[in-house]
Design a protein around this motif. Structure first.
Motif, short mmCIF file in Angstrom:
data_model
loop_
_atom_site.label_atom_id
_atom_site.label_comp_id
_atom_site.label_asym_id
_atom_site.label_seq_id
_atom_site.Cartn_x
_atom_site.Cartn_y
_atom_site.Cartn_z
N GLY A 3 16.69 -3.19 7.05
CA GLY A 3 15.74 -2.57 5.93
C GLY A 3 15.44 -3.63 4.91
O GLY A 3 14.44 -3.20 4.08
N GLY A 4 15.74 -4.88 4.94
CA GLY A 4 15.39 -6.01 4.07
C GLY A 4 14.05 -6.18 4.28
O GLY A 4 13.50 -6.53 5.50
N GLU A 5 13.40 -6.78 3.20
CA GLU A 5 12.14 -7.41 3.16
C GLU A 5 12.04 -8.83 3.77
O GLU A 5 12.81 -9.57 3.08
N ALA A 24 -1.58 -9.29 -2.04
CA ALA A 24 -0.74 -8.22 -1.51
C ALA A 24 0.70 -8.07 -1.70
O ALA A 24 1.31 -7.33 -1.26
N LEU A 25 1.39 -9.24 -2.65
CA LEU A 25 2.48 -9.23 -2.80
C LEU A 25 3.22 -8.14 -3.48
O LEU A 25 4.33 -7.80 -3.25
N PRO A 26 2.77 -7.29 -4.42
CA PRO A 26 3.16 -6.29 -5.15
C PRO A 26 3.61 -5.13 -4.18
O PRO A 26 4.14 -4.41 -4.49
N ASP A 27 2.76 -5.00 -2.85
CA ASP A 27 3.05 -3.95 -2.00
C ASP A 27 4.53 -4.13 -1.21
O ASP A 27 4.94 -3.24 -1.24
N GLN A 28 4.83 -5.39 -1.23
CA GLN A 28 6.25 -5.69 -0.85
C GLN A 28 7.30 -5.35 -1.81
O GLN A 28 8.18 -5.14 -1.73
N TYR A 29 6.79 -5.71 -3.12
CA TYR A 29 7.64 -5.45 -4.05
C TYR A 29 7.89 -4.05 -4.21
O TYR A 29 9.11 -3.76 -4.67
N ALA A 30 7.01 -3.25 -4.26
CA ALA A 30 7.05 -1.73 -4.30
C ALA A 30 8.04 -1.27 -3.04
O ALA A 30 8.73 -0.12 -3.48
N ARG A 31 8.38 -1.95 -2.22
CA ARG A 31 9.43 -1.62 -1.18
C ARG A 31 10.80 -2.39 -1.36
O ARG A 31 11.83 -1.71 -0.67
#
Length: 422
Positions: A108-110, A406-413
């Motif tokens: 589950g890691g980004e 788009a990087l903040p979208d990954q940050y949110a996860r």
């Protein structure tokens, strides 16, 4: 592989969470693949260190032999090779991520693509959090054509500025902005900060705003890439540098930096405390001289690494591989060091400033500008600047800017990332 200790993805998650809890631990996460592979997908805080570069770079990037190090790859065997080399070099707590980055993703890691991702992600979140104003290339071109009272300051390195620049712009690397910009402007002057893309524009503009500059300050949206994408011409070969501050300008900048230090909790330490930290084999201390490369080469304290402030914030993964380490920053008057430290503190680093007054120290040593970070950058895939095919260049720049936004979208996860704004 039998000679190399392994760690599971679940155990690595707990290591990361311990860092977020501030439990006093350290962790250097190393990705042993080649840069072209690394940029496709990697763990957020991984430092890229392929086998052929361990001997050249590891002492500067992971200076303490007792640092816990986890090495990863994608199953190609590079991680085991690097881990064994680190052990031979004397590192005493080295492990390989079992199953590599695929095991991390399966748990589950980004996984992130690109370079300097922690800093670029942080820049996007800074703009979002502080509402940093921006101006588009077309709008700025209109302001210039209308003769608006404005100054364009380029927060990249002088070399990058010389290669290409916005018309009328001046080179003022990001760590120097608060020190130098006051002497370039009047009360009504608008300030526009640019870089190649987004991060250093945003960070530079917000540095001036956070320092209380009363003027209107904007980040140039998408930097020189945005200028080219708007069909506008860049200039080449220029070397106009923002001058050293006047006595009055430096005094004003010092007051502004002190206010930022108080707001963000940036501490100042003396030489004896620095010496004690550097001698402490139980915790890593990075000692960075954040002045310009020319100033660093002319004379710096023994043990310091040259890391111009704007570049340090822009590329923390190149300079600071050990999370949980202390970071001590030095410059001549404490202004650039304080502004740089304020951003590192917000990124989660334990950063402080060496008290000014050491520039006349008899121990200062002269040397070439630090070569380790230059070697790291030399093997990075370049940003999409001016390939021969204009259409390829345009598509590459557009894709790069879409990726960064788009990087903040990954940050949110990602629940293993935490920033603290002040």
């Amino acid at each position: 592989m039998a000679d190399v200790r392994t760690i599971t993805a679940a155990e690595l998650v707990e290591r990361h969470r311990g860092l977020l809890r501030g439990n006093g631990t350290e962790l250097a996460l190393v990705d042993a693949r080649e840069p072209t592979e690394f940029t496709q997908r990697h763990l957020l805080y991984a430092a890229n260190l392929p086998p052929s570069h361990v001997g050249l770079e590891v002492a500067a990037r992971i200076p303490r032999l007792g640092t816990p190090v986890v090495v990863c790859d994608d199953g190609g065997g590079q991680a085991a090779a690097v881990a064994l080399e680190l052990t031979v070099l004397g590192y005493t707590d080295t492990a390989v991520l079992d199953g590599g980055i695929d095991a991390w993703a399966a748990a589950g890691g980004e996984l992130y693509s690109g370079i300097n991702v922690p800093s670029k992600l942080f820049g996007e979140l800074v703009e979002e959090h502080f509402g940093t104003p921006h101006v588009t290339a077309s709008e700025l071109a209109g302001w210039l054509a209308d003769g608006r009272d404005l100054v364009v300051v380029d927060s990249r390195t002088r070399r990058e500025f010389n290669r290409m620049s916005i018309p009328t712009g001046r080179s003022c690397p990001g760590g120097e902005l608060v020190r130098r910009v006051g002497d370039l402007i009047d009360d009504g002057t608008t300030v526009v900060v640019n870089c190649a893309g987004r991060t250093r524009s945003i960070m530079g503009a917000q540095s001036l705003r956070s320092a209380g500059l009363p003027n209107a300050v904007y980040a140039l949206k998408d930097g020189t890439m945005g200028w080219e994408l708007a069909g506008l011409e860049l200039e080449h070969g220029r070397d106009e540098l923002a001058p050293e501050p006047s006595e009055a300008g430096r005094a004003q900048a010092a007051v502004a930096a002190q206010a930022v230090a108080e707001r963000c909790g940036v501490r100042t330490i003396d030489r004896s405390q620095l010496d004690g930290w550097l001698a402490d084999d139980g915790r890593t201390t990075y000692f960075m001289d954040v002045r310009t490369p020319e100033e660093f080469a002319a004379g710096h304290l023994p043990g310091a690494t040259g890391a111009p402030g704007g570049q340090l914030v822009q590329a923390t993964d190149e300079y600071l591989a050990t999370r949980g380490a202390r970071v001590v920053l030095a410059d001549g008057d404490g202004i650039g060091a304080t502004m740089t430290a304020s951003w590192l503190v917000q990124m989660g680093w334990d950063a402080c400033v060496l008290e000014p007054g050491w520039l006349d120290d008899a121990q200062l040593v002269e040397s070439a500008a630090d070569e380790t970070a230059a070697a790291i950058r030399s093997r990075q895939p370049p940003l999409p600047y001016d390939p021969a095919d204009a259409e390829v260049a345009r598509a590459a720049m557009e894709a790069y800017l879409v990726w960064e936004v788009a990087l903040p979208d990954q940050y949110a996860r990602d629940d293993l990332v935490e920033f603290r704004f002040c």
